[in-house]
Write a protein that holds these residues in place. Structure first.
Motif, short mmCIF file in Angstrom:
data_model
loop_
_atom_site.label_atom_id
_atom_site.label_comp_id
_atom_site.label_asym_id
_atom_site.label_seq_id
_atom_site.Cartn_x
_atom_site.Cartn_y
_atom_site.Cartn_z
N ALA A 62 0.81 -1.22 0.00
CA ALA A 62 0.00 0.00 0.00
C ALA A 62 0.84 1.27 0.00
CB ALA A 62 -0.93 0.00 1.22
N PHE A 63 2.00 1.24 0.65
CA PHE A 63 2.74 2.47 0.91
C PHE A 63 4.00 2.63 0.07
CE2 PHE A 63 -0.02 2.25 4.53
CZ PHE A 63 -0.29 3.58 4.83
N ARG A 64 4.34 1.64 -0.71
CA ARG A 64 5.53 1.79 -1.56
C ARG A 64 5.38 3.01 -2.47
NH1 ARG A 64 5.53 -2.99 -2.99
NH2 ARG A 64 7.07 -3.75 -1.49
N ASN A 65 6.45 3.77 -2.61
CA ASN A 65 6.42 5.02 -3.39
C ASN A 65 5.37 5.99 -2.83
OD1 ASN A 65 7.63 6.56 -5.51
ND2 ASN A 65 5.85 6.19 -6.81
N ALA A 91 -1.24 0.09 -6.24
CA ALA A 91 -1.08 -0.07 -4.80
C ALA A 91 -2.39 -0.54 -4.16
CB ALA A 91 -0.65 1.25 -4.17
N VAL A 92 -2.28 -1.24 -3.04
CA VAL A 92 -3.46 -1.52 -2.23
C VAL A 92 -4.01 -0.19 -1.73
CG1 VAL A 92 -4.33 -2.57 -0.12
CG2 VAL A 92 -2.64 -3.79 -1.49
N LYS A 93 -5.27 0.07 -2.01
CA LYS A 93 -5.86 1.35 -1.60
C LYS A 93 -7.01 1.18 -0.63
CE LYS A 93 -4.30 3.65 -5.78
NZ LYS A 93 -3.83 2.50 -6.55
N ARG A 94 -7.45 -0.05 -0.41
CA ARG A 94 -8.48 -0.33 0.60
C ARG A 94 -8.33 -1.80 0.99
NH1 ARG A 94 -13.57 -1.49 -3.03
NH2 ARG A 94 -12.56 -1.55 -5.06
N VAL A 95 -8.42 -2.06 2.28
CA VAL A 95 -8.29 -3.42 2.80
C VAL A 95 -9.62 -3.84 3.40
CG1 VAL A 95 -7.19 -4.89 4.53
CG2 VAL A 95 -5.82 -3.20 3.27
N ALA A 105 -5.90 -6.48 -7.70
CA ALA A 105 -6.50 -6.85 -6.42
C ALA A 105 -5.67 -7.98 -5.84
CB ALA A 105 -7.96 -7.29 -6.60
N SER A 106 -5.95 -8.32 -4.58
CA SER A 106 -5.25 -9.44 -3.95
C SER A 106 -6.14 -10.11 -2.92
CB SER A 106 -3.94 -8.96 -3.29
OG SER A 106 -4.18 -7.92 -2.36
N VAL A 107 -5.86 -11.39 -2.69
CA VAL A 107 -6.54 -12.17 -1.66
C VAL A 107 -5.46 -12.78 -0.78
CG1 VAL A 107 -8.12 -14.06 -1.17
CG2 VAL A 107 -8.44 -12.70 -3.24
N TRP A 108 -5.64 -12.65 0.53
CA TRP A 108 -4.64 -13.11 1.51
C TRP A 108 -5.28 -14.18 2.38
CZ3 TRP A 108 0.11 -10.16 1.70
CH2 TRP A 108 0.12 -9.07 0.81
N SER A 109 -4.66 -15.36 2.41
CA SER A 109 -5.26 -16.48 3.13
C SER A 109 -4.19 -17.51 3.46
CB SER A 109 -6.36 -17.13 2.28
OG SER A 109 -6.85 -18.31 2.87
N VAL A 135 -5.10 -10.34 -10.29
CA VAL A 135 -5.34 -10.70 -8.89
C VAL A 135 -4.17 -11.58 -8.44
CG1 VAL A 135 -6.93 -11.66 -7.20
CG2 VAL A 135 -7.82 -10.72 -9.34
N THR A 136 -3.58 -11.24 -7.31
CA THR A 136 -2.48 -12.04 -6.79
C THR A 136 -2.87 -12.62 -5.43
OG1 THR A 136 -1.47 -9.97 -6.00
CG2 THR A 136 -0.61 -10.92 -8.03
N ILE A 137 -2.20 -13.71 -5.08
CA ILE A 137 -2.49 -14.44 -3.85
C ILE A 137 -1.35 -14.20 -2.86
CG2 ILE A 137 -3.02 -16.67 -2.82
CD1 ILE A 137 -5.03 -15.68 -4.96
N ASN A 138 -1.69 -13.72 -1.67
CA ASN A 138 -0.72 -13.49 -0.58
C ASN A 138 0.42 -12.56 -0.98
OD1 ASN A 138 -2.23 -15.06 1.15
ND2 ASN A 138 -1.10 -16.94 0.68
N SER A 139 0.14 -11.69 -1.90
CA SER A 139 1.02 -10.60 -2.30
C SER A 139 0.14 -9.66 -3.11
CB SER A 139 2.21 -11.09 -3.13
OG SER A 139 1.76 -11.62 -4.36
N HIS A 140 0.68 -8.51 -3.44
CA HIS A 140 -0.10 -7.58 -4.25
C HIS A 140 0.82 -6.96 -5.30
CE1 HIS A 140 -3.82 -5.08 -4.64
NE2 HIS A 140 -2.96 -4.33 -5.32
N GLY A 141 0.42 -7.09 -6.56
CA GLY A 141 1.23 -6.53 -7.64
C GLY A 141 2.39 -7.41 -8.06
N ALA A 142 2.46 -8.63 -7.53
CA ALA A 142 3.57 -9.51 -7.87
C ALA A 142 3.54 -9.93 -9.33
CB ALA A 142 3.55 -10.75 -6.97
#
Length: 474
Positions: free
Chosen positions: A269-272, A279-283, A404-408, A426-433
């Motif tokens: 979310a906060f990189r750069n 970036a993640v903008k809402r969780v 988007a991302s899903v964390w589980s 959509v990435t799993i357990n990471s965002h933007g990978a």
């Protein structure tokens, strides 16, 4: 103005005659530190004419183009020490991040130099010959934003040039100098007219889109401006690629190990400084772990070193420009006025420049602007949910659909949910990978048209021609 920056913008180093100049501000101080050249209409005509002339020979030799891109990557890496301080001065990011961006630019050039593009022969036998040929469009206009000036420039330069086009590139007026400097570096490895960098304030971008010479516009920026680009380009049916905004959700399931994911989620979310389209903008955090996650993210935010990007150890610099700084401040103030709680941060830092404290917001809900709009800054709202279907519906309740991302703790479960999200990645357990030179990147809905990167990005700089006829001699 330092001597290095003066060299970048000196008239004899440019491919065009400037009609005066405009101020460039260092966001760490809020003060003007340099001027960049303002190109006029006649000079723009000349640049496009030169690009059109260069296209005639550039399009003919693919091996030469691939060699030139490799040389361009080498040249950028060799001059990284010159490019990095210029990028930090005008963009604000820490020097280490600026160095990473320079090397990413070289990586994209090298990827397209090495990319093997197979011939598409449909039939080649005693009956007939049929082949699908991908031909370059001609001159391309590229327009890039201020958050990653060099990296996003090469997302256009590399595939456009590899496909056989020539490119006229306009960086954001907030960050013109690093792109001018990179253009100078590439003057020694690219033929005249193949790549031209032009700088100026509005309406330069609109003039480029409306100009009769370019056959394609590749634009990265806001959705509002992207709509204007699409409308103007449609007038003479220019091809367009639009990489636009995002309001990217992260859905965190109740089975996660919060301590294990907190760092990765925070920096997603906060990189750069949050100034990343993807970036993640809402969780959306499951109610069972929501409070723990808020506390973990806030603990990280409170320890981040925010400072001038040239200061040793700085992890986040300033927001890039005053309008964006004002927008982030306004969105946070609006959220706090509607019941949100700033667990940490929540206000600008008391110092010169456009510095804003890393902010974690709790007790916030859908319908608040900081959730519904793209904040593009160091602010993260964390919302609670009970039902996974509800979380998916809320994540999709946006006009945007970039990433988007899903964390589980259960990857299979996360994969099943990922397919329900309406976004380009959509990435799993990471965002933007999945942002890699070999993977397509593009958004759904208001997040864009077309894709960049990989062979798909290359094809976006071509038109298809079918060559069909009798059997070829064996």
């Amino acid at each position: 103005m330092t001597s290095a920056i003066a060299d970048i913008v000196s008239a004899d180093a440019l491919d065009f005659a400037a009609d005066g100049g405009f101020d460039v501000v260092n966001p760490a101080t809020g003060e003007v530190f340099a001027q960049a050249p303002q190109i006029g209409d006649k000079a723009l005509d000349s640049v496009f004419a030169t690009a059109q002339q260069a296209f005639r020979s550039w399009r003919k030799d693919e091996d030469a183009r691939r060699a030139a891109l490799r040389a361009a990557a080498d040249a950028i890496e060799k001059r990284a020490g010159d490019l990095v301080p210029v990028l930090t001065s005008e963009q604000g990011k820490p020097l280490n991040d600026a160095m990473g961006e320079v090397y990413a630019a070289a990586m994209w050039l090298r990827y397209y130099a090495d990319l093997e593009v197979p011939r598409e022969i449909i039939q080649d036998d005693s009956v007939a010959y049929q082949e699908v040929v991908r031909k370059p469009l001609g001159v391309v206009a590229g327009i890039t934003p201020w958050n990653f000036p060099l990296a996003l420039a090469t997302w256009k330069i590399a595939p456009a040039l590899r496909a056989g086009n020539t490119l006229v590139l306009k960086p954001s007026p907030y960050t013109p100098l690093a792109t001018l400097a990179m253009g100078q570096v590439l003057r020694d490895v690219l033929p005249d007219g193949v790549l031209s960098v032009v700088t100026g304030r509005d309406p330069l971008g609109a003039a480029m889109v409306a100009h009769p010479v370019p056959r394609k516009v590749s634009f990265t920026g806001s959705t509002a401006t992207g709509k204007k680009v699409a409308a103007s380009a449609a007038d003479d049916l220019k091809r367009v690629t639009l990489e636009l905004g995002g309001n990217d959700p992260a859905i965190v399931l109740g089975d996660v190990d919060v301590d294990a994911i907190a760092q990765e989620l925070f920096w997603s979310a906060f990189r750069n400084n949050g100034q990343v389209c993807l970036a993640v903008k809402r969780v959306y955090a499951h109610e069972s772990i929501h409070a723990q996650l808020v506390e973990a993210l806030a603990a990280i935010a409170s320890t981040v070193k925010v400072d001038d990007g040239t200061v040793d150890g700085a992890q986040l610099g300033p927001i890039n420009n005053r309008p964006q700084f004002s927008r982030v401040s306004e969105l946070v103030t609006d959220a706090l006025g509607r019941g949100a709680r700033a667990v940490t941060g929540g206000a600008p830092l008391d110092r010169p420049g456009y510095f804003f404290a890393p902010t974690i917001l709790d007790q916030v809900s859908d319908g608040v602007r900081i959730v519904d709009e793209e904040q593009f800054g160091p602010v993260l709202p964390v919302l609670s949910y009970r039902d996974e279907d509800d979380a998916i519906a809320r994540a999709n309740r946006s006009n945007y659909g970039l990433t988007a991302s899903v964390w589980s703790g259960d990857a299979e479960r996360a994969h099943a949910l990922a397919t329900e999200i309406d976004s380009g990645q959509v990435t799993i357990n990471s965002h933007g990978a999945g942002v890699r030179p070999n993977l397509p990147f593009g958004g759904h809905k208001w997040s864009g048209l077309g894709v960049e990167n990989g062979p798909w990005g290359l094809y976006g700089f071509t038109e298809i021609q079918v060559v069909a006829g009798p059997p070829r001699q064996q």
